[in-house]
Scaffold this active site. Structure first.
Site, PDB file in Angstrom:
ATOM      1  N   MET A 150       5.465   0.453   3.220  1.00 19.42           N
ATOM      2  CA  MET A 150       4.561  -0.006   2.162  1.00 19.42           C
ATOM      3  C   MET A 150       3.688  -1.174   2.586  1.00 19.42           C
ATOM      4  O   MET A 150       2.973  -1.750   1.766  1.00 19.42           O
ATOM      5  CB  MET A 150       5.358  -0.377   0.913  1.00 19.42           C
ATOM      6  CG  MET A 150       5.857   0.841   0.167  1.00 19.42           C
ATOM      7  SD  MET A 150       6.866   0.378  -1.256  1.00 19.42           S
ATOM      8  CE  MET A 150       8.399  -0.038  -0.443  1.00 19.42           C
ATOM      9  N   SER A 163       2.131  -6.228   6.854  1.00 19.33           N
ATOM     10  CA  SER A 163       0.667  -6.230   6.998  1.00 19.33           C
ATOM     11  C   SER A 163       0.013  -7.055   5.902  1.00 19.33           C
ATOM     12  O   SER A 163      -0.998  -7.727   6.132  1.00 19.33           O
ATOM     13  CB  SER A 163       0.140  -4.797   6.973  1.00 19.33           C
ATOM     14  OG  SER A 163       0.604  -4.059   8.088  1.00 19.33           O
ATOM     15  N   ALA A 164       0.577  -7.007   4.689  1.00 21.66           N
ATOM     16  CA  ALA A 164       0.059  -7.838   3.596  1.00 21.66           C
ATOM     17  C   ALA A 164       0.208  -9.312   3.930  1.00 21.66           C
ATOM     18  O   ALA A 164      -0.690 -10.125   3.654  1.00 21.66           O
ATOM     19  CB  ALA A 164       0.790  -7.502   2.292  1.00 21.66           C
ATOM     20  N   LYS A 181       0.843  -1.215   0.000  1.00 19.59           N
ATOM     21  CA  LYS A 181       0.000   0.000   0.000  1.00 19.59           C
ATOM     22  C   LYS A 181       0.865   1.247   0.000  1.00 19.59           C
ATOM     23  O   LYS A 181       2.062   1.234   0.304  1.00 19.59           O
ATOM     24  CB  LYS A 181      -0.937   0.009   1.204  1.00 19.59           C
ATOM     25  CG  LYS A 181      -0.253  -0.020   2.574  1.00 19.59           C
ATOM     26  CD  LYS A 181       0.182   1.339   3.104  1.00 19.59           C
ATOM     27  CE  LYS A 181       0.878   1.260   4.442  1.00 19.59           C
ATOM     28  NZ  LYS A 181       1.453   2.558   4.875  1.00 19.59           N
ATOM     29  N   ASP A 186      -2.855  -1.498   9.766  1.00 19.72           N
ATOM     30  CA  ASP A 186      -2.941  -1.508   8.306  1.00 19.72           C
ATOM     31  C   ASP A 186      -3.507  -2.817   7.763  1.00 19.72           C
ATOM     32  O   ASP A 186      -3.930  -2.880   6.609  1.00 19.72           O
ATOM     33  CB  ASP A 186      -1.549  -1.301   7.682  1.00 19.72           C
ATOM     34  CG  ASP A 186      -0.998   0.097   7.908  1.00 19.72           C
ATOM     35  OD1 ASP A 186      -1.757   0.973   8.382  1.00 19.72           O
ATOM     36  OD2 ASP A 186       0.185   0.303   7.610  1.00 19.72           O
TER      37      ASP A 186
END
Length: 315
Positions: free
Chosen positions: A117, A121-122, A20, A153
């Site tokens: 980025m 969290s991804a 992100k 996030d």
């Protein structure tokens, strides 16, 4: 809540989740829990992490990919493992949760680490979606609560797209976005501590105004207008990050000189996102930025992108 099916073959599934950028980041004062009140606009990027969850393993974590050597934990402190553990706790009492206890997790690391980025969290978002899939489906509200428990996030990366995040970023409202926005992400060889940057923000802003998202940012996103977005978007942590890492100012200026519409600190940094007008403009920017002192990599990507989703189920 959906009930899990009684029998499931022990076969791997693969899940993908986006990184992100904070298209806008407004930072306010501290809440009663000591967290800064945020008003941010997240945009998910087509720069993704891919996780393979393998039931019936030994609980190992393996990190592969472009950033495999970046010091990602491969023990119980790994954020993907913590996400699965959070879901197990939330589903206490369900049958057939054994499938989640000894998962092997293989992470294909393609989002730069510690760059603001959301790569970690991804990983957590992908792990939650994959684990929920393995037990037959979990209500969105449960996944959201688990995501927030792991990291602010993570909740956004479950859904992807573009969204306003309030509170710590976990209170989400979808944002209408037209077309694609082109970004060049300039990473740094150095790292910044998020707590340190927020502490520096407090020193520089002892009485901050309430955090807001300007209407002009939302209008620009709805119109798909990168020039209007460049005129309206900002990151309130920029001054604090530059004071901690002065070379960021040089990189931002180099991007402006190279024709970027907007240099934008990603989260608390140190990655800087440069907004381009289109794909050709992004390519030119990436070439120039790659040769700039202080830039480790110049990575082209676009947004918005979909949230965490299963891409392969071999059962």
């Amino acid at each position: 809540m959906n009930a899990p099916s009684p029998a499931r073959a022990l076969a791997p599934i693969t899940v993908r989740a986006p990184g992100k950028i904070n298209v806008h980041l407004g930072v306010g004062g501290l809440d009663e829990h000591g967290y800064h009140e945020l008003a941010t606009v997240f945009q998910a990027l087509n720069l993704t992490e891919t996780l393979t969850l393998i039931p019936g393993g030994s609980g190992r974590i393996e990190v592969r990919g472009r950033y495999a050597e970046a010091g990602v934990p491969q023990d119980e402190t790994n954020i993907a493992r913590r996400a699965v553990r959070s879901l197990i706790e939330a589903l206490e009492g369900w049958k057939d949760l054994d499938v989640l206890h000894d998962l092997d997790i293989v992470i294909d690391k393609q989002v730069p680490v510690a760059g603001g980025m959301g790569g970690g969290s991804a990983d957590a978002a992908a792990a939650l979606v994959g684990a929920a899939h393995l037990v037959g489906g979990v209500r969105d509200e449960v996944l959201h609560e688990c995501a927030v428990a792991v990291g602010a996030d993570v909740a956004f990366l479950l859904r992807g797209g573009t969204a306003i995040g309030r509170g710590r970023g976990e209170k989400l409202t979808p944002v209408l976005t037209r077309g694609s926005f082109h970004w060049v992400l300039a990473t740094s060889a150095g790292q910044l501590s998020t707590p340190r940057i927020y502490a520096r923000f407090d020193e520089l802003n002892p009485a901050p105004e309430p955090a807001v998202v300007p209407d002009q940012v939302l209008t620009a996103l709805a119109a798909g207008d990168p020039d209007a977005l460049a005129a309206a978007a900002a990151n309130d942590l920029t001054e604090a990050a530059v004071s901690a890492m002065p070379e960021l100012a040089e990189v931002m200026e180099a991007g402006r000189a190279a024709g970027a519409l907007l240099p934008l600190l990603s989260g608390s940094g140190p990655t800087i996102g440069f907004l381009a007008r289109d794909a050709h403009h992004a390519l030119d920017l990436a070439v120039l930025l790659q040769a700039t002192r202080g830039v480790k990599e110049a990575i082209r990507t676009t947004g918005p992108a979909p949230g965490a989703h299963v891409v392969h189920d071999s059962r």
